[in-house]
Design an enzyme around this catalytic site. Structure first.
Site, PDB file in Angstrom:
ATOM      1  N   LYS C  73       0.864  -1.184   0.000  1.00 11.76           N
ATOM      2  CA  LYS C  73       0.000   0.000   0.000  1.00 11.76           C
ATOM      3  C   LYS C  73       0.898   1.231   0.000  1.00 11.76           C
ATOM      4  O   LYS C  73       1.924   1.260   0.700  1.00 11.76           O
ATOM      5  CB  LYS C  73      -0.896  -0.012   1.232  1.00 11.76           C
ATOM      6  CG  LYS C  73      -1.859   1.172   1.347  1.00 11.76           C
ATOM      7  CD  LYS C  73      -2.815   0.986   2.532  1.00 11.76           C
ATOM      8  CE  LYS C  73      -3.786   2.165   2.660  1.00 11.76           C
ATOM      9  NZ  LYS C  73      -4.723   1.996   3.784  1.00 11.76           N
ATOM     10  N   SER C 148      -9.646   2.644   3.154  1.00 13.41           N
ATOM     11  CA  SER C 148      -8.705   3.337   2.298  1.00 13.41           C
ATOM     12  C   SER C 148      -7.786   2.402   1.503  1.00 13.41           C
ATOM     13  O   SER C 148      -7.115   2.866   0.579  1.00 13.41           O
ATOM     14  CB  SER C 148      -7.829   4.268   3.131  1.00 13.41           C
ATOM     15  OG  SER C 148      -7.070   3.549   4.066  1.00 13.41           O
ATOM     16  N   SER C 172     -10.113   0.130   7.251  1.00 13.56           N
ATOM     17  CA  SER C 172      -9.513   0.272   5.919  1.00 13.56           C
ATOM     18  C   SER C 172      -8.871  -0.949   5.315  1.00 13.56           C
ATOM     19  O   SER C 172      -8.451  -0.887   4.165  1.00 13.56           O
ATOM     20  CB  SER C 172      -8.472   1.405   5.950  1.00 13.56           C
ATOM     21  OG  SER C 172      -9.136   2.633   6.158  1.00 13.56           O
TER      22      SER C 172
END
Lengths: 476, 95, 482
Positions: C73, C148, C172
């Site tokens: 990420k 997210s 998330s």
């Protein structure tokens, strides 16, 4: 009109740890800009603070030496504001649960003690340094200092004039050096002081206070406080009010002036720092720090005066320098014939002037207390004159040899054989017939000259008193 | 939560965020809605409850006092938009 | 190769059925072909990935992860590859250091394929706030992948990577995993070091993994976990989960279905899928009962006080002076700050900073921040009490199906309620896993199990047992099957 001055001091003492409070960067003074600023100091994305063990030790030490309560649990909080020398946009400091609080120190004012209470002392990180350039319209930021550990020491507003403020500041300055937690170097900024000043009529509530910054010498404090008190009195007496603000002391003009402050009515939005966990301080830990506390200046001072029978002035001279007082005591302990007063005279006299000349501190002084003790004893028992003793100290300073070896090599011993001395005196008298006449004519003082000549001819190896006696005998 | 209770100008100043007047108004509307949702916490009784700052019951680990970081300022300063002689440069701050 | 589980990939590499280069090339060409459809990656570096892969020789004694590809990420700092955090503020930011989790995984031999898309500074539940464009849900390109960690979840769902790192401070990891039909684990707070993970809300943030199955995750969890002296909040606890252990299902496990008012606002079709999942649990000998978490309805407002407050402070370092975006030719220092931050941050980030500033400000701090932290303790206590009765707590992961792009972007409150089931675990620091339990309207549905502190092993074991009896986690969106 009767005005009372109310003063509180906030002292920021840089703790002399090797590394910073939350990062492993060096804290050494004077490095090239930003060469001691790690990613943590620079506030890079993703980095986290890790607490330096030593700062806890030092803060607790200070708390114990100032009769404070030591918190059993202490936390760090973030103080949020924007300034280029504050890389994270917040300073890690302490608000609730400071590490130590509610203590006091007793200072000497007009021959008696006055108690100044310490509200709290807490840990925080220092900010970097900015240099502002009017020509280039730029500011230059050096973050070497960002993250250096500070102990912020906050007093109650217990001082009532500049003198008391100075005495308090001096005491704390001495104390932190005794404790070995701060080098107290005002020029380098390791010991900084802000003063909170207000005035009021006796019996009234506290007036509005102003904060004066940039007081980096004892002299500045006196001038700044006195100026500010006058300024406030004048303002109030002319019908104005005091604005609560931060002011800078401007030594060039001898005034305080309002600072266009970065902290102008700023809401710091303190909250506990979530990257750091609470620190627990156990009784065992406190006891271990207590057991290692050095003797504090007041106690040492009393002992020098009462036990070692030093004069107040001499004691004060020695106490002012923690390392010097240690050197003094080490030497005094080792002398077999000289008493403490005699040792203290040598330290305050010859040794101190050598330190000044060489521009060094006592911990760089190459002559050991053992050797010094030996030399002082030899002067005490008459083997050496004062002069010779002084000379021997200088010789021994630069030499690896032991004292006896130097004395014999340089033939420094005082001549004690009376026959030998008489022989020298005979020579002096032989070449100073005029002076003998003068003496016999009634000028007693001329004997001083003859003693001098004897000293000269003997290379300083005759005890002047002995020379005086023998001259008297010969001339009468 | 009435809109008037939120002083958006103060918030902008404290957080160093610039918004145009339109943006400020829009943001204020949204902030009011959000605060209204948040205000649901008002009814919760929390007498004698200690705040939970951190989900762990741990205490702070301590680091030995050693200066182990090496100087890497040249490397780091390649990320900075403006430097001079090792300093970070910003428009002059007036004190 | 992309349909193989990590277990099978490891086996294949050892048996020399294919090499590290081949498996890496395979994924790189899939990324090349499919990523433009879903925008799951912000940055890839095919040459560098291949170079590392080419240099790998796998023997029987090699670390199991050697040669396995992974995506990170874009919130984790990586040297030599930019780390944007989904923001313009860090568009060209090359970190001088690797995040601890990145370092550990790379030392174990896994090969990074690139950095995945995410909501800006992790603030969002749909990946729509990314400066680098929205990421699309591989199951339906008109829908959001969740956020997210939308990019990580979408990349895994489309099999552009066997596994991806992700982060979770309000849901998330779990919510995008649910939206994309894959498995996502948020470990116990402090389990994985936060050093190098760009901070949003420090007391809530936690790194974790998204992969097709629990077993896949188990391979990486141990490597990534453990005490890090650079992170004071990291735990000194071994996860100690060998992949053999994951096949064990302890006896007498009880799962508590969380009863709360949240179900009234949950799509009933999702609740139905949950019932189906319960049947599977019962069939493998797990007892299912009910628990209540009395303060769960306050979890969202509490979260939206604590998280923005910490974020408002954590994001103050973005001023363009030492790194990152700086506004062009600021006239004075104020302009430098204000314009840099206004131009560099997107609107959701700015909004949250303002909220955070507000709830910390004088006069509001006690009523909001302190109060929220107290409610947080009540919420944590609810879980503690529940875990006296049950081993794990079950709920839907999200109250709704993946929604359309743009549907909620103008309605922050509706967006925030996406996290209703997930934020509790963050507030209490508990581990949670989301796993696929079926489809509604061809869109994935996820269920969530939350465990007590340090119970990742049990979570993985139970999920693995479930996944042995179901095949939702094996499904690949048709468009990405090739």
């Amino acid at each position: 009109m009767n005005w009372e001055t109310v003063i509180g001091l906030e002292i920021h003492a840089q703790l002399n740890t090797k590394s910073k409070i939350f990062s492993a960067s060096s804290t050494e003074y004077g490095a090239k800009p930003n060469t001691q600023a790690s990613l943590v100091d620079l506030g890079y994305p993703g980095v986290l603070p890790v607490l330096n063990q030593k700062v806890i030790d030092y803060a607790v030490k200070f708390g114990l030496a100032t009769n404070c309560e030591i918190s059993s649990e202490t936390i760090f909080s973030r103080k949020n504001y924007f300034y280029p020398d504050l890389p994270k946009g917040y300073q890690i400091s302490q608000l609730d649960q400071p590490i130590v609080h509610s203590g006091y120190v007793d200072i000497e004012i007009n021959g008696g003690p006055k108690r100044i209470r310490i509200t709290r002392a807490h840990l925080e990180e220092d900010a970097g340094k900015s240099m502002h350039n009017n020509e280039t319209h730029s500011s230059y930021i050096d973050l070497n200092r960002a993250g250096v550990p500070l102990l912020e020491i906050v007093s109650e507003p217990d001082m009532s004039n500049a003198k008391e403020a100075i005495e308090y500041m001096k005491y704390i300055h001495l104390l932190v050096r005794y404790l070995g937690i701060c080098d107290g170097n005002l020029q380098e900024g390791s010991f900084r002081c802000d003063a909170n000043v207000s005035i009021r009529r006796p019996g009234d509530n506290l007036g509005t206070r102003t904060e004066i910054k940039n007081l980096n010498s004892f002299r500045f404090i006196e001038k700044a406080i006195n100026y500010e008190v006058d300024r406030q009195i004048e303002l109030i007496e002319s019908g104005s009010i005091i604005k609560q603000e931060t002011r800078l002391y401007d030594d060039e003009n001898g005034i305080t002036r309002s600072m266009r402050s970065k902290e102008e009515s700023n809401d710091y939005r303190y909250f506990p720092d979530p990257d750091l966990l609470p620190i627990t301080i156990s009784k065992e830990f406190i006891d271990s720090i207590k057991s290692k506390l050095p003797e504090l200046p007041n106690a040492k001072n009393n002992r020098f005066i009462n036990d070692l029978k030093l004069s107040e002035d001499d004691a004060k001279r020695l106490i002012e320098n923690p390392q010097l007082s240690i050197f003094f005591e080490d030497t005094a302990r080792l002398t077999k014939k000289a008493n403490s007063n005699q040792v203290s005279n040598w330290i305050i006299g010859k040794i101190s002037s050598m330190l000044n000349e060489k521009n060094i501190a006592i911990d760089e002084f190459k002559l050991s207390s053992q050797k010094l003790a030996q030399i002082i004893d030899k002067v005490c028992d008459g083997t050496l004159s004062q002069n010779l003793g002084s000379k021997l100290i200088e010789l021994a300073y630069d030499s690896e040899q032991d004292i006896e070896a130097i004395i014999s090599e340089k033939s420094l011993s005082q001549i004690s054989d009376l026959n030998a001395i008489n022989k020298i005196i005979d020579k002096v008298l032989a070449s100073n017939a005029e002076q003998i006449q003068e003496y016999k004519a009634g000028n007693q003082k001329i004997i001083g000259y003859l003693i001098g000549q004897t000293m000269k001819l003997s290379g300083g190896k005759v005890n002047p008193n002995t020379a005086k006696e023998l001259l008297h005998k010969k001339l009468s | 939560m009435k809109k008037q209770d939120i002083n958006i100008e103060t918030l902008k100043k404290l957080s160093m965020i610039h918004l145009t007047e339109d943006e400020s108004n829009q943001t204020l509307d949204k902030l009011s809605d959000i605060m209204e949702m948040i205000d649901e916490i008002i009814e919760v009784k929390v007498t004698n409850i200690k705040p939970l700052s951190n989900p762990l019951d741990q205490t702070q680990p301590l680091r030995l006092d050693e200066a182990t970081e090496k100087n890497q300022s040249e490397k780091y300063q390649t990320n900075a938009p403006k430097t001079k002689d090792g300093y970070y440069v910003v428009p002059q701050v007036v004190e | 190769m992309h349909t193989l589980s990590i277990k099978k990939q490891i086996k294949g590499l050892r048996a020399k059925e294919f090499s590290a280069s081949e498996i890496t090339s395979h994924y790189l060409s899939r990324i090349n072909e499919y990523n433009p459809k879903i925008n799951a990656f912000i940055t890839t570096h095919p040459d560098a990935s291949l170079e590392i892969a080419n240099g790998i020789e796998i023997s029987k004694k090699s670390n199991p992860l050697l040669g396995i590809p992974i995506a990170h990420k874009d919130i984790f700092c990586t040297q030599e590859v930019r780390t944007t955090c989904g923001s313009k503020m860090l568009e060209n930011f090359i970190s001088p250091y690797d995040a601890t989790i990145v370092e550990k995984i790379s030392q174990a031999g896994a090969i990074s394929l690139g950095k995945t898309n995410m909501d800006e500074f992790a603030m969002g539940s749909s990946n729509e706030t990314s400066f680098y464009g929205c990421c699309l849900n591989p199951w339906d390109l008109s829908k959001v992948p969740g956020g997210s960690s939308g990019g990580s979840a979408a990349a895994v769902a489309a099999r552009l990577t066997p596994i991806a790192t992700a982060t979770d401070n309000g849901g998330s990891i779990r919510q995008p995993a649910a939206f994309c039909g894959v498995t996502g684990l948020k470990p116990t707070y402090g389990r994985i070091s936060r050093y190098g993970m760009i901070a949003f809300a420090s007391s809530l943030d936690q790194a974790g993994f998204i992969a097709p199955s629990a077993e896949d995750i188990a391979y990486f969890l141990d490597v990534a976990s453990g005490y890090d002296p650079k992170d004071s909040t990291s735990l000194n606890e071994k996860v100690d989960i060998t992949t053999e252990e994951i096949t064990n299902l302890p006896k007498n496990i009880t799962i508590g279905l969380a009863e709360s008012e949240l179900t009234e606002h949950t799509d009933p079709r999702i609740l139905q899928k949950l019932e189906d999942a319960i049947k599977v649990f019962t069939s493998i000998g797990i007892k299912v009962t009910t628990v209540t978490l009395p303060h769960s309805k306050f979890a969202i407002p509490t979260y939206y006080v604590v998280a923005p407050a910490e974020a408002s402070s954590n994001l103050s370092r973005f001023d363009g002076i030492r790194f990152g975006y700086q506004t062009n030719q600021p006239k004075n220092i104020n302009e430098l700050y204000e314009k840099t931050r206004s131009e560099g941050f997107g609107s959701e980030v700015k909004r949250r900073i303002l909220i955070g500033t507000y709830v910390l400000s004088a006069g509001y701090y006690d009523a909001y921040y302190v109060k929220a932290q107290k409610i947080r303790r009540l919420i944590a206590n609810d879980y503690k009490e529940a875990f006296d009765k049950v081993d794990l707590i079950l709920s839907p992961t999200a109250p709704n199906l993946p929604f359309s792009i743009g549907e909620k972007s103008d309605d922050p409150i509706s967006m925030y309620h996406n996290d209703s089931y997930t934020v509790g675990a963050n507030l209490a620091g508990l581990p949670g896993i989301s796993f696929p339990v079926g489809f509604v309207d061809s869109l994935p549905v996820g269920a969530q199990l939350i465990g007590n502190h340090l119970s990742e092993k049990l979570l993985l074991q139970v999920t693995h047992a479930f996944q042995n009896k179901s095949d939702h986690h094996l499904a690949i969106p048709k468009e990405f099957e090739g």
